[in-house]
Motif scaffolding. Structure first.
Motif, PDB file in Angstrom:
ATOM      1  N   UNK A   1       1.063  -1.646   0.434  1.00 17.61           N
ATOM      2  CA  UNK A   1       0.348  -0.678  -0.111  1.00 17.61           C
ATOM      3  C   UNK A   1       1.252   1.520   0.400  1.00 17.61           C
ATOM      4  N   UNK A   2       1.960   0.969  -0.711  1.00 19.28           N
ATOM      5  CA  UNK A   2       2.591   2.376  -0.697  1.00 19.28           C
ATOM      6  C   UNK A   2       3.531   2.862   0.492  1.00 19.28           C
ATOM      7  N   UNK A   3       3.737   1.739   0.978  1.00 14.58           N
ATOM      8  CA  UNK A   3       4.866   1.615   2.127  1.00 14.58           C
ATOM      9  C   UNK A   3       6.124   1.548   1.884  1.00 14.58           C
ATOM     10  N   UNK A   4       7.080   2.230   2.807  1.00 15.88           N
ATOM     11  CA  UNK A   4       8.757   2.397   2.780  1.00 15.88           C
ATOM     12  C   UNK A   4       9.259   0.948   3.603  1.00 15.88           C
ATOM     13  N   UNK A   5       7.984   0.408   4.073  1.00 13.47           N
ATOM     14  CA  UNK A   5       9.276  -1.306   4.965  1.00 13.47           C
ATOM     15  C   UNK A   5      10.040   0.200   6.657  1.00 13.47           C
ATOM     16  N   UNK A   6       9.686   0.905   6.964  1.00  8.30           N
ATOM     17  CA  UNK A   6      11.166   1.340   7.590  1.00  8.30           C
ATOM     18  C   UNK A   6      10.247   1.975   8.924  1.00  8.30           C
ATOM     19  N   UNK A   7       9.013   1.904   8.784  1.00  3.36           N
ATOM     20  CA  UNK A   7       8.353   2.479  10.038  1.00  3.36           C
ATOM     21  C   UNK A   7       8.749   1.312  10.798  1.00  3.36           C
ATOM     22  N   UNK A   8       8.301   0.398  11.436  1.00  2.76           N
ATOM     23  CA  UNK A   8       8.429  -0.854  12.026  1.00  2.76           C
ATOM     24  C   UNK A   8       9.713  -0.567  12.429  1.00  2.76           C
ATOM     25  N   UNK A   9      11.170  -0.618  11.748  1.00  2.00           N
ATOM     26  CA  UNK A   9      12.355  -1.290  11.895  1.00  2.00           C
ATOM     27  C   UNK A   9      12.988  -0.051  12.651  1.00  2.00           C
ATOM     28  N   UNK A  10      11.600   0.883  12.651  1.00  3.46           N
ATOM     29  CA  UNK A  10      12.327   2.886  13.217  1.00  3.46           C
ATOM     30  C   UNK A  10      11.729   2.466  13.982  1.00  3.46           C
ATOM     31  N   UNK A  11      10.707   1.819  14.683  1.00  4.67           N
ATOM     32  CA  UNK A  11      10.335   1.427  16.315  1.00  4.67           C
ATOM     33  C   UNK A  11      11.012   0.918  16.817  1.00  4.67           C
ATOM     34  N   UNK A  12      11.686  -0.374  16.429  1.00  9.33           N
ATOM     35  CA  UNK A  12      12.014  -1.641  16.754  1.00  9.33           C
ATOM     36  C   UNK A  12      13.293  -1.420  17.410  1.00  9.33           C
ATOM     37  N   UNK A  13      14.330  -0.461  16.600  1.00  6.53           N
ATOM     38  CA  UNK A  13      14.849  -0.451  17.030  1.00  6.53           C
ATOM     39  C   UNK A  13      15.245   1.182  17.986  1.00  6.53           C
ATOM     40  N   UNK A  14      14.287   1.678  18.136  1.00  9.69           N
ATOM     41  CA  UNK A  14      14.168   2.809  19.080  1.00  9.69           C
ATOM     42  C   UNK A  14      13.467   1.571  21.142  1.00  9.69           C
ATOM     43  N   UNK A  15      12.906   0.873  20.342  1.00  9.14           N
ATOM     44  CA  UNK A  15      12.126   0.256  21.528  1.00  9.14           C
ATOM     45  C   UNK A  15      13.757  -0.375  22.368  1.00  9.14           C
ATOM     46  N   UNK A  16      14.774  -1.303  21.334  1.00  6.99           N
ATOM     47  CA  UNK A  16      15.556  -2.132  21.332  1.00  6.99           C
ATOM     48  C   UNK A  16      17.071  -0.967  22.306  1.00  6.99           C
ATOM     49  N   UNK A  17      16.736   0.067  21.643  1.00  4.76           N
ATOM     50  CA  UNK A  17      17.686   0.806  22.241  1.00  4.76           C
ATOM     51  C   UNK A  17      17.696   1.376  24.172  1.00  4.76           C
ATOM     52  N   UNK A  18      15.930   1.535  24.231  1.00 10.01           N
ATOM     53  CA  UNK A  18      15.371   1.940  26.205  1.00 10.01           C
ATOM     54  C   UNK A  18      15.018   1.039  26.551  1.00 10.01           C
ATOM     55  N   UNK A  19      15.964  -0.779  25.731  1.00 11.92           N
ATOM     56  CA  UNK A  19      15.991  -1.624  26.632  1.00 11.92           C
ATOM     57  C   UNK A  19      14.718  -2.143  26.556  1.00 11.92           C
ATOM     58  N   UNK A  20      13.795  -2.008  25.457  1.00 12.59           N
ATOM     59  CA  UNK A  20      12.415  -3.013  25.779  1.00 12.59           C
ATOM     60  C   UNK A  20      12.194  -3.547  24.306  1.00 12.59           C
TER      61      UNK A  20
END
Length: 458
Positions: free
Chosen positions: A417-436
């Motif tokens: 649907x026109x997505x770039x495929x990066x959004x959830x990767x960003x969310x995952x990296x933020x979560x892991x960077x905060x220990x989650x």
């Protein structure tokens, strides 16, 4: 070519230790020398005072009373004792009870007044030279002769001074030898202690410019702290380098196709004479340009998130504030889509420790993902517990079974649907960077994506 900054070399650690040890030894030498001089004078005084006392006692022991008169028979042993100071001049005096000199030099100074028997040491002169005297008193109580007889013996101080000087010189010599040995051992010990620094420098110099892996070397406790800090710095630098490389690679990989498509559509529009077809081509160009702009935003957001993970200090936050910021940042998208998002927040503060901007960016990507791929009603919420959660849910069915685990990797959902495929990767990296971590689940009616983070204690 960039200018290379020269490292300003200061005094070496070996030299600093050598200066410090030398200073301590010099200061200690002065103290020891003063103490040695004082001890030498005291030891010389006690030694030669005993000689004077022995000579005076020998003389006093030979005094006899004959026909009511004290007779002194000077013993050879007394002069043998006094001869142990061969360079000193000696003199003696024997004084009767009436104060008259029985024998000896009448110029010998008398001691301070003192009652009773025994000995008295005192300082005086021998002509123009300083001298040391002892007065030994022997009391007689006979019918024909009674009263104290004083035997005074003295000599100059040459032997005393020489002995005191010898003691001080010997002490200073021993101190000098010990100090030199300590300095040599200190130099050797410091040289050995600094070898880990040399090994670290050699290991760094032998590395390739792109090798930023941590150093694995054994080091003393004091150097291990510096090595750990260096490894931490290299890890952060490697993370930044990898992020920069990924950004360049992603940009080269993802931008080539949309840019080529826009260029091709623009060429078609330039050569198209039919207004209807031209408008259709222009609309496609606009759609491609919007998608390209969104892709660029996502790429830059991901680079910014990785950069802030190492450069921004973590702060105490209320996760509810992050949710409100997330909703406000997506207002324009909600207006365009004609949707409303239901906000569900906890009743009390939900404390976390982290970077507000990074968490808000992660929340935006979860919400945008729900707006583009989910179904109304859409909800954004924060829940408290052993772990805190920033979640977004929608009424859709979620991704196909078995694909949820791969959606949080870069470009996994590209083209959906026109997505770039990066959004959830960003969310995952933020979560892991905060220990989650990122957690997805479907309860049969709604699909939920949540950032699960450790709760801040206290």
């Amino acid at each position: 070519m960039a200018e290379t900054r020269q490292v300003k070399a200061t005094l070496s650690l070996k030299s600093r230790v050598a200066i410090a040890v030398t200073s301590v030894l010099v200061l200690g030498g002065v103290v020891v020398l003063i103490a040695a001089l004082a001890y030498g004078r005291q030891a010389a005084r006690e030694a030669y005072d005993r000689l004077l006392l022995g000579a005076a006692a020998d003389i006093a022991g030979t005094i006899l009373v004959h026909d009511g008169v004290a007779v002194v028979d000077m013993p050879v042993s007394a002069f043998e004792l006094l001869s142990l100071a061969p360079d000193d001049r000696i003199r003696y005096r024997v004084v009767g009870p009436d104060g008259k000199t029985l024998t000896g030099d009448e110029a010998v100074p008398l001691p301070p007044e003192k009652d009773g028997e025994g000995s008295t040491f005192y300082d005086g002169t021998f002509g123009t030279e300083p001298a040391r005297y002892v007065a030994f008193t022997r009391r007689f109580a006979e019918r024909s002769f009674s009263g104290p007889v004083k035997v005074i013996v003295g000599h100059t101080l040459l032997a005393r001074r020489e002995l005191a000087r010898d003691i001080a010189q010997n002490a200073l010599l021993v101190l000098g030898i010990a100090g030199a040995a300590m300095a040599v051992f200190a130099w050797l010990v410091v040289s050995r202690a600094l070898r880990p620094l040399q090994r670290i420098g050699a290991a760094l110099a032998a590395r390739e410019p792109t090798d930023l892996t941590p150093l694995s070397l054994s080091a003393p406790q004091e150097v291990a702290g510096m090595l750990a800090s260096l490894n931490g710095f290299m890890t952060r630098l490697q993370r930044q380098s990898v992020a920069t490389g990924n950004l360049i690679g992603d940009a080269a990989h993802q931008l080539r196709t949309p840019v080529a498509a826009i260029r091709a559509q623009a060429q078609l529009a330039a050569s198209e004479t039919d207004p209807v077809k031209r408008n259709r081509i222009v609309n496609r160009v606009q759609e491609r340009a919007a998608g390209l702009g969104h892709l660029l935003d996502q790429l830059l957001s991901r680079a910014m998130i990785i950069h802030r993970a190492d450069s921004e200090p973590a702060a105490q936050l209320d996760l509810r504030d992050v949710a409100v910021e997330t909703l406000e940042a997506c207002d324009d998208l909600l207006v365009q889509a004609g949707l409303e998002v239901e906000l569900q927040l906890a009743d009390r503060v939900v404390p976390v420790r982290g970077d507000a901007l990074s968490l808000t960016e992660a929340g935006k990507n979860l919400l945008i993902n729900a707006l583009r791929h989910g179904r109304a009603p859409i909800r954004l919420g924060v829940s408290d517990g052993p772990t805190v959660r920033l979640w977004v849910s929608d009424g859709g069915g979620g991704p196909p079974a078995g694909s949820a685990a791969t959606l949080s990797t870069r470009f996994a959902g590209a083209g959906r649907s026109g997505g770039s495929g990066i959004g959830l990767a960003i969310a995952r990296e933020v979560a892991e960077g905060h220990g989650g971590r990122i957690r997805m689940n479907h309860d049969g009616a709604r699909f939920t994506v949540a950032l699960e983070l450790p709760r801040m204690s206290g």
